[in-house]
Design a protein around this motif. Structure first.
Motif, PDB file in Angstrom:
ATOM      1  N   GLN A   1       0.823  -1.200   0.000  1.00  0.00           N
ATOM      2  CA  GLN A   1       0.000   0.000   0.000  1.00  0.00           C
ATOM      3  C   GLN A   1       0.865   1.261   0.000  1.00  0.00           C
ATOM      4  OE1 GLN A   1      -3.156  -0.503   2.934  1.00  0.00           O
ATOM      5  NE2 GLN A   1      -4.223  -1.780   1.447  1.00  0.00           N
TER       6      GLN A   1
ATOM      7  N   GLU B   1      -8.821  -1.759   2.787  1.00  0.00           N
ATOM      8  CA  GLU B   1      -8.560  -2.160   4.169  1.00  0.00           C
ATOM      9  C   GLU B   1      -8.439  -3.670   4.312  1.00  0.00           C
ATOM     10  OE1 GLU B   1     -11.984  -0.437   5.937  1.00  0.00           O
ATOM     11  OE2 GLU B   1     -13.278  -2.125   5.463  1.00  0.00           O
TER      12      GLU B   1
ATOM     13  N   ARG C   1      -8.411  -6.629  11.212  1.00  0.00           N
ATOM     14  CA  ARG C   1      -8.630  -5.312  11.825  1.00  0.00           C
ATOM     15  C   ARG C   1      -8.790  -5.452  13.334  1.00  0.00           C
ATOM     16  NH1 ARG C   1     -12.154  -4.406   7.349  1.00  0.00           N
ATOM     17  NH2 ARG C   1     -14.031  -4.271   8.640  1.00  0.00           N
TER      18      ARG C   1
ATOM     19  N   GLN D   1      -3.624   2.844   9.202  1.00  0.00           N
ATOM     20  CA  GLN D   1      -3.719   2.882   7.742  1.00  0.00           C
ATOM     21  C   GLN D   1      -4.256   1.562   7.197  1.00  0.00           C
ATOM     22  OE1 GLN D   1       0.181   4.062   6.208  1.00  0.00           O
ATOM     23  NE2 GLN D   1       0.280   5.672   7.763  1.00  0.00           N
ATOM     24  N   LEU D   2      -3.772   0.443   7.718  1.00  0.00           N
ATOM     25  CA  LEU D   2      -4.242  -0.856   7.247  1.00  0.00           C
ATOM     26  C   LEU D   2      -5.744  -1.027   7.464  1.00  0.00           C
ATOM     27  CD1 LEU D   2      -1.398  -3.207   8.510  1.00  0.00           C
ATOM     28  CD2 LEU D   2      -2.044  -2.861   6.120  1.00  0.00           C
ATOM     29  N   CYS D   3      -6.247  -0.429   8.516  1.00  0.00           N
ATOM     30  CA  CYS D   3      -7.664  -0.589   8.876  1.00  0.00           C
ATOM     31  C   CYS D   3      -8.584   0.399   8.180  1.00  0.00           C
ATOM     32  CB  CYS D   3      -7.826  -0.454  10.393  1.00  0.00           C
ATOM     33  SG  CYS D   3      -6.998  -1.752  11.335  1.00  0.00           S
ATOM     34  N   THR D   4      -8.019   1.394   7.513  1.00  0.00           N
ATOM     35  CA  THR D   4      -8.851   2.456   6.921  1.00  0.00           C
ATOM     36  C   THR D   4      -8.514   2.748   5.461  1.00  0.00           C
ATOM     37  OG1 THR D   4      -7.306   4.154   7.731  1.00  0.00           O
ATOM     38  CG2 THR D   4      -9.177   3.592   9.158  1.00  0.00           C
ATOM     39  N   GLU D   5      -7.605   2.003   4.865  1.00  0.00           N
ATOM     40  CA  GLU D   5      -7.150   2.290   3.499  1.00  0.00           C
ATOM     41  C   GLU D   5      -8.315   2.257   2.502  1.00  0.00           C
ATOM     42  OE1 GLU D   5      -4.214   2.875   0.347  1.00  0.00           O
ATOM     43  OE2 GLU D   5      -4.304   3.282   2.508  1.00  0.00           O
TER      44      GLU D   5
END
Length: 289
Positions: free
Chosen positions: A120, A145, A151, A213-217
């Protein structure tokens, strides 16, 4: 700071700090094997809680195919420095600009490979400026995400880091059993000593910011598909972070070359390094070396 590279990834590999316009970054740099025709240079970006050592087993087979491979610790990751508590320093755009600086410092257009979170960040770098790159490989890295279950794991880690020290979190993770890559320190090359050292070397703010970031990308596949680069979506045959149908669909939307490495899960670079390196080199050869 002294670098502590994992066991020799290839005979001529060396660990050093790559000097860039945005600071120094710890790298392992493996040149093409002696007697091979140089085919190009690859820049390898690790995932969440990972490090440059996650690519150790790729360097040798890539060198044998004539490729120089440079694996990097991102800002605040393992042996690359960064702020301890300033999460704004780890905004995705800042990390993407670091990647552009790293590519620039290598002095040649590079094949960019990003594993998981690294994919990402790689995508963000390409969207800022694609000209330093010859291709983009998203390795076990999806369109948006991470999955609901992952998550939840990342939330647990972020909650723990808000109230505990890095050492205390490490002890808690060890007590729960072997750590996984997302939501806990990644398994790596070099054994427990390396795992603990790189966990302790990573800045809490880096984990907090990149975990979020991983949870909201957002999904940026359409934007990426407009970039004039060859794309490669590579994964294991099983992935709990981005399920295979999600990765298959992303590859179709990108018009990307698609590789599934049998017998591998979320980290084909560690699970099945030989076929992973072969797939990378075959793709690069087909996209102009």
């Amino acid at each position: 700071m002294t670098l502590h590279p994992a066991p020799a990834p290839s005979p001529d590999a060396r660990a050093y700090f790559l000097s860039t316009s945005r600071g120094d970054f710890a790298v392992v740099d493996a040149p093409p094997a002696a007697g091979t025709e140089p085919r190009g240079t690859a820049l390898l970006l690790p995932g969440f809680t990972g490090s440059k050592e996650d690519f150790t087993l790729l360097h040798g087979p890539l060198a044998a195919r004539g490729y120089r491979s440079v694996a990097v610790d991102g800002r605040g990751q393992h042996e690359s420095d960064g702020p301890e508590h300033d999460e704004t320093a780890y905004a995705q755009r800042e990390l993407a600009r670091d990647v552009l600086a790293q590519a620039g410092a290598l002095g040649t257009p590079v094949h960019l490979v990003g594993h998981s979170l690294g994919g990402q960040i790689a995508r963000a770098a390409v969207l800022l400026d694609h000209t330093p790159f010859r291709s983009l490989t998203l390795m076990a890295s999806g369109p948006a995400e991470i999955s609901v279950s992952q998550r939840q794991r990342v939330k647990l880690l972020r909650d723990a880091l808000a109230v505990m020290s890095m050492a205390d979190v490490w002890e808690a993770i060890e007590a729960m059993g072997p750590p996984e890559e997302v939501g806990g320190p990644a398994r790596g090359i070099g054994g427990p000593e390396l795992l603990r050292r790189r966990w302790m070397g990573t800045k809490p703010a880096q984990l907090l910011a990149t975990g979020l970031q991983l949870c909201t990308e957002p999904d940026r596949v359409a934007e990426l598909a407009a970039v004039p680069l060859p794309f490669h979506v590579l994964s294991g045959a099983r992935d709990d972070t981005w399920p295979l149908p999600v990765l298959d669909d992303m590859a179709l939307r990108l018009g990307a070359h698609r590789t599934v490495v049998e017998g591998a899960e979320h980290s084909p670079n560690r699970d099945r390094p030989e076929p992973t390196a072969r797939a990378l080199a075959d793709f690069w050869d087909g996209s102009g070396g």
